[in-house]
Structure formats: structure tokens, C-alpha cells
Design a protein around this motif. Structure first.
Motif, PDB file in Angstrom:
ATOM      1  N   ASN A   2      17.483  -0.153  12.441  1.00  8.11           N
ATOM      2  CA  ASN A   2      16.213  -0.341  12.691  1.00  8.11           C
ATOM      3  C   ASN A   2      15.572   0.929  12.865  1.00  8.11           C
ATOM      4  O   ASN A   2      14.138   0.625  13.141  1.00  8.11           O
ATOM      5  N   LEU A   3      15.834   1.981  12.810  1.00  7.38           N
ATOM      6  CA  LEU A   3      15.026   3.263  12.749  1.00  7.38           C
ATOM      7  C   LEU A   3      14.290   3.397  14.015  1.00  7.38           C
ATOM      8  O   LEU A   3      12.975   3.990  14.168  1.00  7.38           O
ATOM      9  N   LEU A  27      11.139  -4.477   5.872  1.00 11.55           N
ATOM     10  CA  LEU A  27      10.426  -3.908   5.253  1.00 11.55           C
ATOM     11  C   LEU A  27      10.397  -3.708   3.563  1.00 11.55           C
ATOM     12  O   LEU A  27       9.633  -3.502   2.718  1.00 11.55           O
ATOM     13  N   HIS A  36       7.562   3.819  15.253  1.00  8.34           N
ATOM     14  CA  HIS A  36       8.792   3.764  14.305  1.00  8.34           C
ATOM     15  C   HIS A  36       9.298   5.147  14.002  1.00  8.34           C
ATOM     16  O   HIS A  36       8.667   5.988  13.751  1.00  8.34           O
ATOM     17  N   VAL A  59      16.625   2.848   0.415  1.00 10.54           N
ATOM     18  CA  VAL A  59      17.101   2.227   1.613  1.00 10.54           C
ATOM     19  C   VAL A  59      18.328   1.547   1.570  1.00 10.54           C
ATOM     20  O   VAL A  59      19.365   1.602   2.501  1.00 10.54           O
ATOM     21  N   ASN A  78      13.437  -5.349  12.012  1.00 12.27           N
ATOM     22  CA  ASN A  78      14.449  -4.502  11.409  1.00 12.27           C
ATOM     23  C   ASN A  78      14.122  -4.088   9.890  1.00 12.27           C
ATOM     24  O   ASN A  78      13.242  -4.198   9.479  1.00 12.27           O
ATOM     25  N   THR A  79      14.962  -3.068   9.499  1.00 12.73           N
ATOM     26  CA  THR A  79      14.393  -2.383   8.128  1.00 12.73           C
ATOM     27  C   THR A  79      14.235  -3.588   6.985  1.00 12.73           C
ATOM     28  O   THR A  79      13.638  -3.390   5.988  1.00 12.73           O
ATOM     29  N   LEU A 127       8.422   5.105   3.840  1.00 13.39           N
ATOM     30  CA  LEU A 127       8.705   4.321   4.883  1.00 13.39           C
ATOM     31  C   LEU A 127       7.338   3.993   5.573  1.00 13.39           C
ATOM     32  O   LEU A 127       7.107   2.981   5.970  1.00 13.39           O
ATOM     33  N   LEU A 133      20.342   1.772   5.117  1.00  9.16           N
ATOM     34  CA  LEU A 133      19.391   1.849   6.188  1.00  9.16           C
ATOM     35  C   LEU A 133      18.681   0.525   6.439  1.00  9.16           C
ATOM     36  O   LEU A 133      18.210   0.425   7.682  1.00  9.16           O
ATOM     37  N   GLU A 134      18.875  -0.488   5.617  1.00 11.45           N
ATOM     38  CA  GLU A 134      18.438  -1.874   6.094  1.00 11.45           C
ATOM     39  C   GLU A 134      19.291  -2.460   7.207  1.00 11.45           C
ATOM     40  O   GLU A 134      18.772  -3.531   7.693  1.00 11.45           O
ATOM     41  N   ALA A 179       9.941   6.186  11.130  1.00 11.37           N
ATOM     42  CA  ALA A 179       9.467   6.890   9.888  1.00 11.37           C
ATOM     43  C   ALA A 179       8.816   8.094   9.913  1.00 11.37           C
ATOM     44  O   ALA A 179       8.827   8.834   9.204  1.00 11.37           O
TER      45      ALA A 179
END
Lengths: 356, 376
Positions: free
Chosen positions: A44-45, A23, A95, A35, A19-20, A109, A40-41, A97
């Protein structure tokens, strides 16, 4: 007892960003705050080209109690590294990103993912190698990221998706190839699209099955673009690896391209040799998912049509589901070719593997 | 002993006209008639649409108004240099010349017309598209099929106007001067999607195979990764379009729902068809829950419902691989085509670089098309 794949080089495995949030420690302060402010966290993009819950993207016996398949090192070790005992396995992170419209967000990202890969995976298992994830829609920022990561010799390749905003051979993209060639990094082109365009000229299909099958046409077009625009003329030391592309579509695609070249080469005067020859010299393909014909004679015929025993690279495509048990090699593969695919070809393709 | 078509006419160099005597009397599944002038359509258009044609004209989904986006390598959007009529007009616009260079020269039994004129299929104003469809259909009869009954028409439709398209198909049903329905492969949406099923059903119900001749301007980039720079890429991208089209027709369940539908892929090559079938089968195994309407492996639908024409025939590096490809597809599904008068036209004497078994040759050059289109 040794596994038959002992010492092989697995050229396509997929550690998943769980998951974000994972990162966050690896992002620069600005992007960490960015983020968090945008929430965005909590996301999970995930790329729409790779829904992690689709059966093909997670083998049933490789599922985890929680999180997407491929998201823990322990599972990767149990399922692949300790079991099949590859000498190396190359991590390709798929991903979102790479799909972001903002070049800056995309680059921020990607840097975070590369930092995360080094700290959470490469540092923790010496068998792992990785591809540098780059913001594909910004050639300059992508080249910067290649420069930043290249000194870490565990990064052996640059990762792009087959379908982006522009066909991959377009000149705007050349700074990426220039940087990759300079550092002895092949360009890994992985199946997938950022869907700036429908997957084909006939528009948006209904089913994921169609999207997945049609990746082959996306690869054929990307390859035609790289060859036609003269990328390999400009960057003669560059190697390209088609990853999760399938294999058996290639000969017929090249026959057609060669024929077209014979008729219309005056349009692309820099292309002085048959496309097939250019591809044999510069292009490699990972093995899984091997879209094998139904019979062994057909398999052997296709392998002969490739016209080179140096083009295929062993891969499990972990945790994607293309084979069961340990049957990562197609049945009927001659033993000497299997050895080339598992060991020699990857070592020849990725010079950094032999150096460390 | 196999005898190639080439072997049967050893005197071709000095007496090309005699090659007809030794030829198979083949059926040419891709012949392009052109108009001398767009005004040729006017007799078949109402006053309102004549006026529209003269003023607004065709509106397709691309940047250039009057020519393809990728300039071809010869004038007239890729014509054979020796096919320009002395009296003027485009190659393919002069019936006597077409007879001399194709129909009589090779003793063609039937030539299946694929009119790439009128812009009906891709027209954005669908009422004009429907009017032009009718006009091009009438024009085929008046200028081609009636003067030379060896030429068989293809019903033009605009699939974005389903009512008019179905009416046009039904109007031509039973008229044996038409043998199939043309649909441009590149449309707004993949052809397998359900909104097109009524049109496909009308084709099947009226015993018209659907012919998908490469081309069409969908407005979508010609590859999933955007617009290529060169015709060198655009030309092969049409082949990729054919592959996604087959994928769409199969995966949507078109053939499950319209079991008597027959589809002919024209000018898309064919050597790719086996690998596409293997790939479809491979991934269907793990994704079949998504497409429960498929009762059988995708390759089985391909095998039953898809025909291919040969030009531009792939030229494998090892010519003998062509025999394997034909065998894998099934020689009963392959039909010869020349693509007259285009620059990359295939000559029936030289297209295959290997000798074919006699029974395959009969099928490919003649019998498959004869059976599919009920030609005598």
C-alpha cells in the motif's frame, strides 16, 4: 439541529488509498502493467512518516472494520461530513507516491491518485475538494501535473511534504510555485518527510513520538527556506498553507528569524521586509493538531503573538487523533476569531472555494 | 520600581569604564577563548599527535577543511569587528583584551569558557579527538583559568570515544577550575540514545552539568529537508537542532535514568522552549504507549533538568512578550550570556528590551549560574 461547526471549511482531511489495487483503474496502461509486474498492487506504499496503525494516526472511534482509517467515503460522511456539516472539506492524500526515487514512477502514481480522488471521492460527494498530489522531487513533472489537474476547479491546492530532498525554497523547485501561482492554487505543505535526510541535523531518533514532535522543526526550516530564497518575492500572489504543523512554535521561530535577518540580510538582498511580515501575508496554518498551552491566558497570548487573525484555518485532520468528540476547536477561542478560522480565512486562502 | 541595568549606568556614553561599578557583577555563561596559533596546543600533545596535527590535521564531516560551510558576515567566522587584537591573532585569543572588553568592563564575576577550538568534539579520528580534548583542557587552564581565576573551564570530550571521554571527565572531577562538560549538539546520533548514557552518567556522577553549545558538524543535513543555501537559514537551524536535542533527551528517558543530570543549552535561544514543551505533552498523550519509560509528562523533565542561556536573545515583536516567555520557562532556569567576542554578542545593559523584576534579574544574571555551578 445544526452542529456548531455547520458551514465551516475543514482544511485537512485524509482519505486513504486502501491499497494500490484500488489505484489500478486510474493508472495509465504503462503504469498499470508496471505496478502489476513489480507486485506493487500487493503493497500500500504507506509513508513511514505516517504509519496508519499508530494511535495518533487513527482516532479510536474512527477505525474501520477493515482497511486503514479514512479509506471509505461512507465513514468520512458518518464521522465528519454529515455530523459536523462542513460546507467543504479538503482532501489531502498522504502516500508513498511522493517518496519514490524514480521521478517517473512517482509522477505516474501521483497522476493515478489524482484521478482516483476525482472519481472515487469528489464525484461522489459535492462537499469534497482536494489537493493535487505531485512528484515533489521532480519540479518539471510536478508542474505538468498541476497543469493537467488545474482545469478541474475542485482541486484547490498543491500538496507537498515538509521535508524532501532539498529545502522547499530552493530554486530547482520554483516551477511548482510558478504553476501554482498561475492557477490560483496555494501550496499546501503537509507534515511528513520522504526521509532523504534524517529528521534533523542530529541524526535518526529512536521513537515515532520524536519524529512527530520534530515535524515542527521541519516546518520551521521549510518556512525559513521559502522566505529566505525569495519565493514570495518571485511569486507575490503565492499562498502557502502549513498543514498539521502545529501552531504555537511559530511566534518564537519568527522572532529568531527576524533577528537573524536584521543581522545578516546583506546575504539575501532581495528580502526587503521582515520575515514575520512576509509570513503574515503569505502563510496560513491549519488548526489541528493544536499544540495548546495549558492555560487560557497563555492561549490568548500566543494568538496575539501571531499578530494576525487571518492565519489559522479550521481542520479536523480526520482521521488522525488529536481531539475527542466534536471538540475540534481549542477551548477558549474567542467567538469572532473562531468564525474567521472556520469560514472567512479558508475562503480568503482558497479562492477556488468561493468560485464553485 | 524596576531599574534596568541600563538605567544604572546613565554615564556609560562618556565613562564606559564606570559601568562596572553599577553593574550586578554577573556571571557570563558563554565566553569564547581562541588560540593565537594551533601550535599553542603542542605543549599538551604527544610527539605523535603533534605530528598528526601538523600533517593530517582535523577531519570533520563537511566539505570545507578550515572554515565553516556558511561564511559568516564578518571576518574570523563571525567576530566583533572591534575585538581583533592589535598584536595580531584572532579575537578572543588575547586575555588582556578580553579583560578590557568584557571581564573588567562589566565587572564579570565569572566567565564560563566555551572553547570552539581544537576540533576535538567532531573529530573523525577519535584517538586524535581524545588527544585534542585533553590538550584543549590543559590549554584552558594554562592560558585562561590560571591567569584569570574568574574564567572557568569546560571539559572537552569526543563522545564517539566513550572510554577516553569518561576518563577525561573523571580526571577533571573535583578540579574546580572546570565547572561543566561541553558536548557539541550536532553529533552522529541524537544525544539521548543509549550508547551515550555512560558519558552522561559520568557527567552527572561527577557533578558536571552538560553544556550543549550550538554547533558541531554531524555530517547530517542541517534541516530534515536538506541543506539550506544561506547562513540566514543555517543560523536559525541551530535553534531547531536544540529543539530536537531536548526532544531526544526527554523521549529516550535520559532524565528518568540519570535523575541528577543537568543540561545547559547555550546559544540556542530559549523563547521556543514553552511551545516545545506543550507540543511534547500534547503528542505524548496519544503516543505514551511507545515510551513507557516516561513516568511523567515530558514538560516536567524539561522543567527539572534543562537550563538555558540567553544570547542570542529572541526579540519579540512586542517586547513585553519576553516577560511571558521568562515566566513560562521559569526565571530560575535562565542564565545570562554574552557570547564574547562574536558579532552577535549581547551586551548585558541592552539585551533585555524590557525592565525585569529585580529578583528575576538577580537570578538570571547571577544567582542561577552560581547555584548550578557552585560558584561563590
Amino acid at each position: 439541529m445544526d452542529h456548531p461547526l455547520n458551514g465551516s471549511i475543514d482544511c485537512d482531511i485524509h482519505p486513504a488509498v486502501p491499497n494500490t489495487r484500488a489505484l489500478l483503474p486510474h493508472l495509465e496502461p504503462y503504469w498499470r502493467e508496471h505496478v502489476l509486474r513489480r507486485g506493487l498492487e500487493r503493497e500500500n506504499l504507506e509513508l513511514s512518516a505516517y504509519p496508519v496503525t499508530a494511535p495518533i494516526n487513527g482516532r479510536p472511534d474512527w477505525q474501520l472494520p477493515s482497511g486503514p482509517p479514512g479509506s471509505t467515503l461512507a465513514a468520512l460522511q458518518a464521522h465528519v461530513l454529515d455530523r459536523m456539516q462542513p460546507r467543504f472539506a479538503i482532501c489531502n492524500v498522504l502516500h508513498g507516491a511522493q517518496a519514490m526515487f524514480s521521478e517517473d514512477l512517482s509522477a505516474g502514481l501521483c497522476r493515478g491518485i489524482n484521478n482516483w480522488l476525482a472519481a472515487e471521492w469528489l464525484d461522489r460527494d459535492p462537499r469534497l475538494r482536494a489537493s493535487i498530489v505531485v512528484p515533489v522531487h521532480s519540479a518539471d513533472l510536478a508542474a505538468e501535473e498541476i497543469e493537467r489537474m488545474a482545469p478541474d476547479r475542485r482541486f484547490v491546492q498543491v500538496l507537498m511534504l515538509a521535508m524532501a530532498e532539498l529545502p522547499l525554497g530552493r530554486r530547482q523547485t520554483w516551477p511548482i510555485y510558478r504553476a501554482a501561482e498561475k492557477h490560483g492554487l496555494p501550496i499546501g505543505i503537509h507534515a511528513g518527510s520522504t526521509f532523504r535526510h534524517p529528521p534533523s541535523a542530529i541524526g535518526w531518533p529512536s521513537y515515532y513520538l520524536e519524529d512527530y514532535v520534530s515535524q515542527a522543526q521541519g516546518f520551521a526550516a521549510a518556512l525559513n527556506s521559502l522566505v529566505t530564497e525569495g519565493v514570495f518575492v518571485k511569486f507575490p500572489a503565492l499562498k502557502v498553507v502549513l498543514i498539521e504543523s502545529g501552531v504555537t512554535w511559530l511566534p518564537a521561530s519568527l522572532w529568531r528569524l527576524d533577528k537573524t535577518w536584521r543581522g545578516v540580510r546583506s546575504e539575501v538582498p532581495w528580502l526587503e521586509t521582515l520575515p514575520t511580515e512576509v509570513v503574515r501575508e503569505h502563510v496560513r496554518l491549519t488548526l489541528q493538531p493544536f499544540d495548546a498551552p495549558p492555560t487560557e491566558p497563555q492561549l490568548l497570548a500566543i494568538l496575539e503573538q501571531l499578530g494576525s487573525d487571518g492565519m489559522l484555518l479550521f481542520s479536523t485532520d480526520y482521521p488522525h487523533w488529536h481531539f475527542d468528540g466534536d471538540d475540534a476547536l481549542p477551548a477558549g477561542l474567542p467567538a469572532d476569531l473562531a468564525r474567521r478560522i472556520c469560514i472567512d480565512n479558508p475562503l480568503e486562502t482558497y479562492p477556488r472555494l468561493a468560485q464553485n | 520600581m524596576n531599574v534596568t541595568v541600563l538605567d544604572r549606568s546613565p554615564d556609560r556614553a562618556t565613562q564606559p569604564e564606570r559601568s562596572a561599578q553599577s553593574h550586578l557583577g554577573f556571571i557570563d555563561c558563554d565566553v569564547h577563548p581562541y588560540v593565537k596559533s594551533a601550535e599553542d596546543f603542542d605543549p599538551f600533545l604527544s610527539q605523535r599527535w603533534q605530528e598528526h596535527r601538523r600533517t593530517i590535521g582535523n577531519r570533520s564531516r563537511q566539505g570545507l577543511g578550515k572554515m565553516p560551510m556558511y561564511p559568516r558576515i564578518s571576518p574570523g567566522s563571525g567576530m566583533r569587528m572591534d575585538s581583533w587584537p592589535k598584536a595580531g591573532g584572532l579575537p578572543g585569543s588575547d586575555l588582556p583584551m578580553m579583560q578590557e572588553q568584557l571581564l573588567d568592563l562589566f565587572d564579570v564575576a565569572y566567565g564560563l569558557l566555551a572553547p570552539l577550538v581544537g576540533g576535538a568534539g567532531g573529530e573523525r579520528n577519535v584517538d586524535f579527538g581524545a588527544a585534542m580534548s585533553t590538550a584543549v583542557n590543559e590549554w584552558q587552564l594554562a592560558h585562561w583559568c590560571d591567569p584569570d581565576p574568574r574564567l572557568k573551564g569546560a571539559v572537552q570530550i569526543n563522545i564517539e570515544h566513550p572510554e577516553a571521554a569518561i576518563a577525561e571527565i573523571e580526571k577533571r572531577a573535583g578540579d574546580r577550575r572546570f565547572v561543566q562538560v561541553n558536548i557539541p549538539p550536532r553529533g552522529l546520533e541524537p544525544l539521548g540514545r543509549r550508547r551515550y548514557w555512560p558519558i552522561l552518567e559520568a557527567c552527572a556522577a561527577n557533578d558536571f552539568p552538560v553544556s550543549l553549545h550550538l554547533g558541531g558538524t554531524s555530517g547530517h543535513a542541517s534541516t530534515g529537508g536538506g541543506w539550506p543555501s544561506f547562513y540566514h537559514e543555517e543560523h536559525p537551524s541551530y535553534v531547531q537542532t536544540m529543539q530536537t536535542l531536548v526532544t531526544s533527551l526527554v523521549c529516550e528517558g535520559v532524565f528518568e535514568n540519570i535523575p541528577n543530570l543537568k543540561v545547559v543549552l547555550v546559544e540556542g535561544g530559549f523563547a521556543w522552549l514553552p511551545a516545545l514543551s506543550w507540543r511534547l505533552d500534547k503528542h505524548w498523550k496519544h503516543l505514551k504507549a511507545e515510551v513507557p519509560h516516561l513516568k511523567r509528562a515530558p514538560s516536567e523533565y524539561v522543567r527539572e533538568h534543562i537550563w538555558v542561556t540567553t544570547q542570542p536573545i529572541e526579540e519579540p515583536e512586542r517586547p513585553a512578550d519576553m516577560a511571558s516567555i521568562l515566566e513560562w520557562i521559569g526565571p530560575e532556569r535562565v542564565m545570562f550570556s554574552t557570547d564574547y567576542p562574536h558579532w552577535d554578542q549581547d551586551d548585558p545593559r541592552y539585551a533585555f528590551k524590557i525592565p525585569l523584576p529585580d529578583d528575576w534579574k538577580r537570578m538570571i544574571y547571577r544567582d542561577n549560574a552560581r547555584a548550578l555551578y557552585h560558584l561563590d
